[in-house]
Design a protein around this motif. Sequence first.
Motif, PDB file in Angstrom:
ATOM      1  N   ARG A 151      -0.788  18.686 -13.105  1.00  0.00           N
ATOM      2  CA  ARG A 151       0.286  18.755 -12.116  1.00  0.00           C
ATOM      3  C   ARG A 151       1.462  19.517 -12.681  1.00  0.00           C
ATOM      4  NH1 ARG A 151      -1.248  13.109 -10.682  1.00  0.00           N
ATOM      5  NH2 ARG A 151      -2.588  13.377  -8.893  1.00  0.00           N
ATOM      6  N   ASP A 166      -3.970  20.150  -8.422  1.00  0.00           N
ATOM      7  CA  ASP A 166      -2.948  20.653  -7.502  1.00  0.00           C
ATOM      8  C   ASP A 166      -3.546  21.479  -6.361  1.00  0.00           C
ATOM      9  OD1 ASP A 166      -3.755  22.880  -8.874  1.00  0.00           O
ATOM     10  OD2 ASP A 166      -1.758  23.432  -9.614  1.00  0.00           O
ATOM     11  N   THR A 183       0.850  16.497  -1.047  1.00  0.00           N
ATOM     12  CA  THR A 183       0.607  16.493  -2.491  1.00  0.00           C
ATOM     13  C   THR A 183       1.941  16.416  -3.223  1.00  0.00           C
ATOM     14  OG1 THR A 183       0.788  18.861  -3.043  1.00  0.00           O
ATOM     15  CG2 THR A 183      -1.276  18.126  -2.006  1.00  0.00           C
ATOM     16  N   GLU A 237       3.098  18.561  -5.107  1.00  0.00           N
ATOM     17  CA  GLU A 237       3.683  19.901  -5.126  1.00  0.00           C
ATOM     18  C   GLU A 237       4.213  20.344  -3.773  1.00  0.00           C
ATOM     19  OE1 GLU A 237       0.684  19.146  -6.643  1.00  0.00           O
ATOM     20  OE2 GLU A 237       1.703  19.078  -8.577  1.00  0.00           O
TER      21      GLU A 237
END
Length: 487
Positions: free
Chosen positions: A7, A99, A140, A142
Amino acid sequence: MHGIRRRSGAGKRCFRSLIGLWLVCALLSGVSALAEFGADFDYLHTINPDIAGWLYTEDGLVNQAVLQGQDNKTYRKLRYNRSSYYYGSVFMDCDASADFSDPVTLLYGSPGVEDGPFSFLRDYMEKDYCLAHPSLLLLTPEGNYDLSLFAAFSVPYGDEESWRLNRETGTKAAFEKALKAQTDRSVFSLPENLPRYGDRVVVMVTTGDSRQRMVVMGRLTAREPAADVTDIFKRELDSRETGNGMVAIPGAGQFMVYAQNDPVYARMTFEVAISKKFRIFGHGGCGPTAAAMVLANLLTPEELTRLDQLSENGAGFSFCSCSVNQYHCNRYHIPYHPSRPEEFQRYLPILLGNLATGNNCWGIKARGTGWGTSLTYIEKVAEGLGLQIEKNTDLQETVAALQDHSKKRLALTCATWGSPFTLSSHFEVMCYADDEWVYFLDPLRDNNYAKNITGSLVEVLAPGVVRIPLAKISECNLSSYYIIERP
């Protein structure tokens, strides 16, 4: 953990900033539709650091965690919170980038019958359903992604290869050939959702069915960050309509009024950890609700967030739609973890209930396993929040303190049998007094005071707000006064 190493720290900071911009308009009145959905992955990772994402649809038909273990077996029989579950979870291939940055990411899950994490893929085997629900939302750490679906089909379960879009995608021509092979057998066609060479794709595929394997494919597209973000795990409770709010008392000003039987939390279980009962807050939450009305009328919402410091180990509070605390949550969903001032204000009664059941730094359990809830913790709460508190047994002195309007004071009291408020015992808030009346905030939203012996003394001004003639106050069977003021 495997799912954490890949991540991006910058991505996490970006998403935290997005969460930090979450503006909840009029929380005390419920949440209106907002522009974007999100999830607090920092909090989710305290539950399980293997949570890599979350699949979601606005209508709530899809609401599934995406896990990534160190192998492809761990989450076949575990939920997101590591509790055992026959159908397991949706899980990402253990060798994938956590990711979702790979050209193709594989997600596995059991179809179950109705409760399998990928049971919803069965709906996508029908053309009309696919066309009516052409996309999912993938959250997520991100950021958020649209998962625009472009193919859905089934193959024999023993087929391990033909559905793997990435089996020969080294060149643009090979990718387009493989893509055509999948879309030609799809139950629906949405050309606008087709990926181009270089786009990221997510393939959702079922496990555990000896007859067929269902496969649904989607193109992954990043969504622009938004200023207004709704946390999907807070959405259900935040959207409930409430009768709580500010009420004006003539000559006294505005007062925050809560009710233990408010529909936001009336049916929540209100028990200590060791209890085997399932008593609800609406029937036994008068003490925490009365205490909440005192605090909310003396402190700002920002100051209320300091309650976190009074929780056990300073870890804060968590509750859910089924319980005021983490002890009796049914474990099927993410607990609500209040973090914003508006949330502390909206849910203050059950936060005090949470504290009363043992989640506090003093080891006090004010909620009994027999009957009732005491206010044994109120002095420590007041002191911990910087309020002055005085215990008094004299009614006239308490009334005189409320008649001194140079200071902001309220008083907690217990009404017993023979009072206008109860046939047994009940906590009340004395919020104001003048030369004619004493004003009360009643934690139980109930206009039927006539059932009580002295109920005729009560004049209802608004739900939960009443007054009693000063000359009759001694007939009300009140005792054990806590006078609390802001210095």
